[in-house]
Design an enzyme around this catalytic site. Structure first.
Site, PDB file in Angstrom:
ATOM      1  CE1 TYR A  79      -3.405  -2.768   5.546  1.00 14.23           C
ATOM      2  CE2 TYR A  79      -3.357  -0.412   5.082  1.00 14.23           C
ATOM      3  CZ  TYR A  79      -3.375  -1.727   4.636  1.00 14.23           C
ATOM      4  OH  TYR A  79      -3.340  -1.995   3.287  1.00 14.23           O
ATOM      5  CB  THR A  98      -0.906   0.002   1.253  1.00 16.94           C
ATOM      6  OG1 THR A  98      -1.517   1.275   1.387  1.00 16.94           O
ATOM      7  CG2 THR A  98      -0.108  -0.251   2.535  1.00 16.94           C
ATOM      8  CG  ASP A  99      -1.140   4.960  -1.031  1.00 22.72           C
ATOM      9  OD1 ASP A  99      -1.712   4.339  -0.104  1.00 22.72           O
ATOM     10  OD2 ASP A  99      -1.739   5.815  -1.720  1.00 22.72           O
ATOM     11  CD  GLU A 100      -3.547   3.345   4.177  1.00 18.40           C
ATOM     12  OE1 GLU A 100      -3.493   3.347   5.412  1.00 18.40           O
ATOM     13  OE2 GLU A 100      -4.583   3.070   3.544  1.00 18.40           O
ATOM     14  CE  LYS A 156      -0.007  -4.715   2.884  1.00 15.22           C
ATOM     15  NZ  LYS A 156      -0.382  -6.057   2.349  1.00 15.22           N
TER      16      LYS A 156
HETATM   17  P1  NAD Z   1      -9.609  -7.601   1.941  1.00 17.45           P
HETATM   18  O1  NAD Z   1      -9.595  -7.288   3.408  1.00 17.45           O
HETATM   19  O2  NAD Z   1     -10.820  -7.327   1.135  1.00 17.45           O
HETATM   20  O3  NAD Z   1      -9.259  -9.144   1.699  1.00 17.45           O
HETATM   21  C1  NAD Z   1      -8.244  -9.797   2.411  1.00 17.45           C
HETATM   22  C2  NAD Z   1      -8.379 -11.276   2.115  1.00 17.45           C
HETATM   23  O4  NAD Z   1      -7.320 -11.967   2.815  1.00 17.45           O
HETATM   24  C3  NAD Z   1      -9.688 -11.887   2.614  1.00 17.45           C
HETATM   25  O5  NAD Z   1     -10.224 -12.749   1.627  1.00 17.45           O
HETATM   26  C4  NAD Z   1      -9.287 -12.680   3.841  1.00 17.45           C
HETATM   27  O6  NAD Z   1     -10.113 -13.804   4.087  1.00 17.45           O
HETATM   28  C5  NAD Z   1      -7.872 -13.097   3.477  1.00 17.45           C
HETATM   29  N1  NAD Z   1      -7.049 -13.370   4.661  1.00 17.45           N
HETATM   30  C6  NAD Z   1      -6.908 -12.606   5.764  1.00 17.45           C
HETATM   31  N2  NAD Z   1      -6.074 -13.204   6.635  1.00 17.45           N
HETATM   32  C7  NAD Z   1      -5.653 -14.362   6.045  1.00 17.45           C
HETATM   33  C8  NAD Z   1      -4.775 -15.391   6.432  1.00 17.45           C
HETATM   34  N3  NAD Z   1      -4.142 -15.368   7.626  1.00 17.45           N
HETATM   35  N4  NAD Z   1      -4.563 -16.435   5.601  1.00 17.45           N
HETATM   36  C9  NAD Z   1      -5.208 -16.471   4.384  1.00 17.45           C
HETATM   37  N5  NAD Z   1      -6.060 -15.524   3.970  1.00 17.45           N
HETATM   38  C10 NAD Z   1      -6.286 -14.471   4.796  1.00 17.45           C
HETATM   39  O7  NAD Z   1      -8.336  -6.835   1.365  1.00 17.45           O
HETATM   40  P2  NAD Z   1      -8.150  -6.099  -0.031  1.00 17.45           P
HETATM   41  O8  NAD Z   1      -8.742  -4.750   0.066  1.00 17.45           O
HETATM   42  O9  NAD Z   1      -8.568  -7.021  -1.118  1.00 17.45           O
HETATM   43  O10 NAD Z   1      -6.568  -5.928  -0.041  1.00 17.45           O
HETATM   44  C11 NAD Z   1      -5.734  -6.908  -0.644  1.00 17.45           C
HETATM   45  C12 NAD Z   1      -4.294  -6.481  -0.462  1.00 17.45           C
HETATM   46  O11 NAD Z   1      -4.101  -5.185  -1.036  1.00 17.45           O
HETATM   47  C13 NAD Z   1      -3.883  -6.338   1.008  1.00 17.45           C
HETATM   48  O12 NAD Z   1      -2.574  -6.823   1.141  1.00 17.45           O
HETATM   49  C14 NAD Z   1      -3.944  -4.845   1.272  1.00 17.45           C
HETATM   50  O13 NAD Z   1      -3.012  -4.460   2.281  1.00 17.45           O
HETATM   51  C15 NAD Z   1      -3.540  -4.304  -0.086  1.00 17.45           C
HETATM   52  N6  NAD Z   1      -4.073  -2.962  -0.389  1.00 17.45           N
HETATM   53  C16 NAD Z   1      -5.417  -2.722  -0.406  1.00 17.45           C
HETATM   54  C17 NAD Z   1      -5.893  -1.448  -0.735  1.00 17.45           C
HETATM   55  C18 NAD Z   1      -7.368  -1.146  -0.829  1.00 17.45           C
HETATM   56  O14 NAD Z   1      -7.723  -0.007  -1.178  1.00 17.45           O
HETATM   57  N7  NAD Z   1      -8.260  -2.095  -0.584  1.00 17.45           N
HETATM   58  C19 NAD Z   1      -4.998  -0.416  -1.012  1.00 17.45           C
HETATM   59  C20 NAD Z   1      -3.626  -0.690  -0.949  1.00 17.45           C
HETATM   60  C21 NAD Z   1      -3.181  -1.966  -0.658  1.00 17.45           C
HETATM   61  P1  TYD Z   2     -10.839   3.930   3.934  1.00 13.61           P
HETATM   62  O1  TYD Z   2     -11.766   3.501   2.857  1.00 13.61           O
HETATM   63  O2  TYD Z   2     -10.969   3.293   5.290  1.00 13.61           O
HETATM   64  O3  TYD Z   2      -9.361   3.777   3.378  1.00 13.61           O
HETATM   65  P2  TYD Z   2      -7.947   4.295   3.991  1.00 13.61           P
HETATM   66  O4  TYD Z   2      -8.115   4.620   5.427  1.00 13.61           O
HETATM   67  O5  TYD Z   2      -7.080   3.099   3.794  1.00 13.61           O
HETATM   68  O6  TYD Z   2      -7.542   5.463   3.156  1.00 13.61           O
HETATM   69  O7  TYD Z   2     -10.980   5.502   4.145  1.00 13.61           O
HETATM   70  C1  TYD Z   2     -10.816   6.404   3.068  1.00 13.61           C
HETATM   71  C2  TYD Z   2     -10.954   7.813   3.634  1.00 13.61           C
HETATM   72  O8  TYD Z   2     -12.302   7.995   4.074  1.00 13.61           O
HETATM   73  C3  TYD Z   2     -10.082   8.057   4.857  1.00 13.61           C
HETATM   74  O9  TYD Z   2      -9.627   9.415   4.838  1.00 13.61           O
HETATM   75  C4  TYD Z   2     -11.018   7.849   6.020  1.00 13.61           C
HETATM   76  C5  TYD Z   2     -12.362   8.311   5.468  1.00 13.61           C
HETATM   77  N1  TYD Z   2     -13.543   7.602   6.027  1.00 13.61           N
HETATM   78  C6  TYD Z   2     -14.577   8.349   6.584  1.00 13.61           C
HETATM   79  O10 TYD Z   2     -14.540   9.602   6.616  1.00 13.61           O
HETATM   80  N2  TYD Z   2     -15.648   7.668   7.100  1.00 13.61           N
HETATM   81  C7  TYD Z   2     -15.710   6.307   7.094  1.00 13.61           C
HETATM   82  O11 TYD Z   2     -16.708   5.729   7.603  1.00 13.61           O
HETATM   83  C8  TYD Z   2     -14.648   5.563   6.503  1.00 13.61           C
HETATM   84  C9  TYD Z   2     -14.686   4.058   6.461  1.00 13.61           C
HETATM   85  C10 TYD Z   2     -13.573   6.268   5.981  1.00 13.61           C
END
Ligand code: NAD
Ligand code: TYD
Length: 368
Positions: free
Chosen positions: A156, A130-132, A160
């Site tokens: 989180y 992630t960019d975070e 990561k």
């Molecule tokens: P998500 O939370 O939707 O899905 C995570 C998946 O991992 C789920 O299916 C869960 O069952 C599985 N999981 C969790 N713990 C596990 C374990 N111990 N063993 C096997 N499976 C397990 O997450 P996402 O949003 O699809 O994110 C996927 C990846 O991308 C993550 O690594 C996250 O850090 C990264 N990422 C996500 C975002 C975003 O905007 N969603 C942005 C940047 C990076």
């Molecule tokens: P989120 O979707 O949780 O992603 P991230 O924290 O990884 O960026 O949140 C996106 C932005 O929206 C973040 O600035 C937090 C804000 N947010 C709210 O204001 N209300 C909410 O209920 C949630 C889930 C997020």
């Protein structure tokens, strides 16, 4: 032809990636390993019959090793993680266990099968991050590049960052063939309704408050999930081993703008289709009111990062990546998907999740 092990393939981005890969690489073998936590849903993979699904944990090193052996895996695409910042504030332990220990467990299995036992056969370990990990930007700071120092602020992002460092170390020390991508905020189909976009969209449909943290002016870069899948494909195909690549959507927006676009999109759909009012009678739009009337400013998230932005010149110049969707069209596609898949989101929002939502959001609403 490749044989992929996709961890976390029943989660949001993982499931989109599995669908994408099946469509674009129909002859490749694919095994999905997923623990099916609250965020993982088997139904997100419905219709993919040729897929081998294994319900299991990435921390089970021996099981991962035998999957690599038994299915002749040459590529691991590692999505599995605990992924929600708010949950990491409420309970960081699971983030350390899955994101750090779990990634290390996978790396150990890959090293053992591909390097120790497999005498260096061609392989790739691709890690999704992630960019975070880069921390928070001020309004005039340059966007995150691959050279920006790590400065994670939440449990989180710290977990990561730890996993990214382990992947780097396994490449540097043992010669494991790794790549890592650090992407911005994804949105699109199959996203669990705890993240901003699906939560607010569903709350517009069900007439619940839209809990805006702080002043709503935090900025994120928004990446349509299918563009992200294409970026990962490019890195798997032509990315340089040992390298990291940032992937963004080229859409830096404050939360209030994102929320306004969601509200306007819902209002438009209700205006265009009178049947929606019968399906979602609690929606303000069903009563001729604006969805934006649900906006509610609540106490800010602890340690809330102000701004994320991505400098994606590296992946653009080296691999020709360009996001295909702008935010408006990606959001429109997302709204249409959630309207057409009400069964999916109602099923994933089970009782335990509702309790969690009430606990976290019910008490945070301070301004009506
Ligand atoms: P998500 O939370 O939707 O899905 C995570 C998946 O991992 C789920 O299916 C869960 O069952 C599985 N999981 C969790 N713990 C596990 C374990 N111990 N063993 C096997 N499976 C397990 O997450 P996402 O949003 O699809 O994110 C996927 C990846 O991308 C993550 O690594 C996250 O850090 C990264 N990422 C996500 C975002 C975003 O905007 N969603 C942005 C940047 C990076
Ligand atoms: P989120 O979707 O949780 O992603 P991230 O924290 O990884 O960026 O949140 C996106 C932005 O929206 C973040 O600035 C937090 C804000 N947010 C709210 O204001 N209300 C909410 O209920 C949630 C889930 C997020």
């Amino acid at each position: 032809m490749a044989n992929l092990l996709v961890t976390g393939g029943a989660g949001f981005i993982g499931a989109n990636f599995v669908h994408y890969w099946r469509e674009h690489h129909p002859n490749d073998g694919m095994v999905v390993l997923d623990a099916l936590t609250y965020a993982g849903n088997r139904t997100s993979l419905a219709g993919l019959e040729s897929l081998r699904f294994v319900h299991g944990d990435i921390r089970a090193t021996e099981i991962v090793s035998s999957l690599i052996r038994d299915h002749d895996i040459d590529t691991i695409v590692h999505f599995a993680a605990e992924s929600h910042v708010d949950r990491s504030i409420d309970g960081p332990d699971a983030f350390i266990d899955t994101n750090i220990t779990g990634t290390h467990s996978l790396l150990k299995a890959a090293k053992s099968e591909w390097l120790d036992r497999g005498s260096g056969r061609p392989h790739r370990f691709h890690h999704i991050s992630t960019d975070e990990v880069y921390g928070s930007l001020g309004p005039d700071d340059p966007p995150f590049s691959e050279l920006t120092p790590y400065a994670p602020n939440s449990p989180y992002s710290a977990s990561k960052a730890g996993s990214d460092h382990l992947v780097r170390a396994y490449h540097h020390t043992f010669g494991l063939q790794t790549t890592t991508t650090n992407c911005s905020n994804n949105y699109g189909p199959y996203q669990f309704p705890e993240k901003l976009i699906p939560l607010f969209l569903i709350n517009c449909l069900t007439g619940k408050p839209l809990p805006i943290y702080g002043d709503g002016m935090n900025v994120r870069d928004w990446l349509y999930v299918k563009d992200h899948c294409r970026g990962i494909e490019l890195v798997l195909d032509r990315g340089q081993v040992g390298q990291t690549y940032n992937i963004g959507g080229g859409e830096e927006l404050p939360n209030l703008t994102v929320i306004d676009v969601i509200c306007a999109a819902v209002d438009e759909r209700f205006n265009a289709d009178p049947a929606l009012a019968a399906r979602f009678p609690d929606a303000p739009a069903a009563k001729g009111q604006a969805s934006s009337s649900l906006k509610t400013f609540v106490t800010d998230r602890l340690g809330h990062d102000r701004r994320y932005a991505i400098d994606e010149r590296k992946i653009q110049e080296e691999l020709g990546y360009r996001p295909a969707r702008d935010f408006k069209s990606g959001l429109a596609a997302t709204v249409d998907w959630y309207l057409a898949h009400e069964n999916w989101w109602r099923a994933v929002m089970d009782g335990s999740y509702r309790v969690w939502l009430e606990r976290n959001y019910g008490s945070r609403a301070t301004v009506g």
